[in-house]
Design a protein around this motif. Structure first.
Motif, mmCIF file in Angstrom:
data_model
loop_
_atom_site.group_PDB
_atom_site.id
_atom_site.type_symbol
_atom_site.label_atom_id
_atom_site.label_comp_id
_atom_site.label_asym_id
_atom_site.label_seq_id
_atom_site.Cartn_x
_atom_site.Cartn_y
_atom_site.Cartn_z
ATOM 1 N N THR A 142 -0.571 46.085 -22.643
ATOM 2 C CA THR A 142 0.417 45.172 -23.225
ATOM 3 C C THR A 142 1.000 44.306 -22.107
ATOM 4 O O THR A 142 0.898 44.654 -20.929
ATOM 5 N N PRO A 143 1.618 43.193 -22.466
ATOM 6 C CA PRO A 143 2.187 42.326 -21.426
ATOM 7 C C PRO A 143 3.194 43.017 -20.502
ATOM 8 O O PRO A 143 3.162 42.815 -19.293
ATOM 9 N N LEU A 144 4.072 43.861 -21.041
ATOM 10 C CA LEU A 144 5.054 44.536 -20.182
ATOM 11 C C LEU A 144 4.407 45.587 -19.296
ATOM 12 O O LEU A 144 4.822 45.788 -18.157
ATOM 13 N N ARG A 145 3.390 46.245 -19.794
ATOM 14 C CA ARG A 145 2.687 47.218 -18.953
ATOM 15 C C ARG A 145 1.911 46.513 -17.837
ATOM 16 O O ARG A 145 1.800 47.028 -16.727
ATOM 17 N N GLN A 146 1.408 45.315 -18.115
ATOM 18 C CA GLN A 146 0.759 44.527 -17.076
ATOM 19 C C GLN A 146 1.776 44.096 -16.014
ATOM 20 O O GLN A 146 1.498 44.146 -14.817
ATOM 21 N N LEU A 147 2.968 43.708 -16.468
ATOM 22 C CA LEU A 147 4.033 43.341 -15.543
ATOM 23 C C LEU A 147 4.434 44.540 -14.681
ATOM 24 O O LEU A 147 4.604 44.423 -13.467
ATOM 25 N N TYR A 148 4.567 45.699 -15.310
ATOM 26 C CA TYR A 148 4.908 46.930 -14.595
ATOM 27 C C TYR A 148 3.867 47.213 -13.514
ATOM 28 O O TYR A 148 4.207 47.530 -12.372
ATOM 29 N N PHE A 149 2.595 47.089 -13.869
ATOM 30 C CA PHE A 149 1.515 47.370 -12.927
ATOM 31 C C PHE A 149 1.589 46.443 -11.712
ATOM 32 O O PHE A 149 1.362 46.865 -10.580
ATOM 33 N N THR A 150 1.932 45.198 -11.943
ATOM 34 C CA THR A 150 2.050 44.239 -10.848
ATOM 35 C C THR A 150 3.200 44.602 -9.918
ATOM 36 O O THR A 150 3.033 44.600 -8.692
ATOM 37 N N VAL A 151 4.354 44.942 -10.476
ATOM 38 C CA VAL A 151 5.498 45.347 -9.646
ATOM 39 C C VAL A 151 5.165 46.648 -8.925
ATOM 40 O O VAL A 151 5.489 46.819 -7.747
ATOM 41 N N GLN A 152 4.485 47.554 -9.614
ATOM 42 C CA GLN A 152 4.051 48.806 -9.003
ATOM 43 C C GLN A 152 3.154 48.527 -7.795
ATOM 44 O O GLN A 152 3.291 49.155 -6.744
ATOM 45 N N ALA A 153 2.249 47.574 -7.927
ATOM 46 C CA ALA A 153 1.350 47.224 -6.816
ATOM 47 C C ALA A 153 2.152 46.700 -5.627
ATOM 48 O O ALA A 153 1.827 46.991 -4.471
ATOM 49 N N MET A 154 3.214 45.959 -5.899
ATOM 50 C CA MET A 154 4.063 45.442 -4.830
ATOM 51 C C MET A 154 4.744 46.582 -4.082
ATOM 52 O O MET A 154 4.895 46.538 -2.864
ATOM 53 N N LEU A 155 5.141 47.608 -4.819
ATOM 54 C CA LEU A 155 5.825 48.748 -4.217
ATOM 55 C C LEU A 155 4.855 49.652 -3.460
ATOM 56 O O LEU A 155 5.134 50.070 -2.339
ATOM 57 N N ILE A 156 3.704 49.920 -4.056
ATOM 58 C CA ILE A 156 2.739 50.838 -3.456
ATOM 59 C C ILE A 156 2.021 50.223 -2.260
ATOM 60 O O ILE A 156 1.719 50.908 -1.291
ATOM 61 N N ASP A 157 1.755 48.922 -2.322
ATOM 62 C CA ASP A 157 1.004 48.258 -1.262
ATOM 63 C C ASP A 157 1.801 47.078 -0.706
ATOM 64 O O ASP A 157 1.511 45.921 -1.014
ATOM 65 N N PRO A 158 2.819 47.352 0.108
ATOM 66 C CA PRO A 158 3.696 46.281 0.594
ATOM 67 C C PRO A 158 2.968 45.194 1.386
ATOM 68 O O PRO A 158 3.405 44.047 1.393
ATOM 69 N N ARG A 159 1.845 45.534 2.011
ATOM 70 C CA ARG A 159 1.107 44.519 2.788
ATOM 71 C C ARG A 159 0.557 43.416 1.900
ATOM 72 O O ARG A 159 0.389 42.284 2.353
#
Length: 153
Positions: A52-69
């Motif tokens: 869903t759109p919000l789960r896609q948004l969550y995944f993107t923010v999650q990627a920012m947190l998990i992989d700061p580089r």
């Protein structure tokens, strides 16, 4: 000095700390002595769950947190996704929550942004469950998925 944060982990459980993946082989308690970005495995969304759109948004923010580089490239994707959501959503409560998420991300408060998005999943599910004619979120954003980052998990 900030108060240490204690996190209890079960055998085999993982935690993501400042971009590092840590897995424990036995029950342990971690005590984080300073400010650190972390995410518990139970809060990690897998790419196949970004339906869903919000789960896609969550995944993107999650990627920012998990992989700061690689957070900068994920930030560009986040901005595209949040703009698409602002255009598709008509529910005032959801629009206000999305504005809050956007503010948290711009202030680099990613964990709080994730928590805010998680709280919106039930509302999104209810909106998407309505028949298309009564829905406040058009069917197109769900079908035309915004690209997501590949998980390194």
């Amino acid at each position: 000095m900030t108060k240490p944060m204690r996190i209890n982990l079960k055998p085999g459980e993982r935690i993501f700390i400042n971009g590092a993946v840590v897995r424990v082989d036995r029950k342990v308690t971690l005590e984080l002595m300073n400010d650190v970005c972390f995410l518990l495995e139970s809060h990690v969304l897998q790419v196949e769950d970004t339906t869903t759109p919000l789960r896609q948004l969550y995944f993107t923010v999650q990627a920012m947190l998990i992989d700061p580089r690689n957070a900068h490239s994920a930030l560009g994707l986040f901005q595209q996704q949040i703009e698409a959501l602002h255009q598709a959503v008509e529910t005032l409560t959801l629009l206000e929550a999305l504005a809050q998420v956007e503010m948290l991300v711009t202030r680099d408060r990613l964990y709080e942004a994730l928590r805010q998005i998680r709280c919106l999943f039930a509302m999104e599910d209810a909106i998407l469950a309505k028949p298309s004619t009564a829905s406040t979120v058009p069917a197109a954003p769900r079908a035309a998925r915004v690209p997501v980052l590949e998980s390194t998990l």
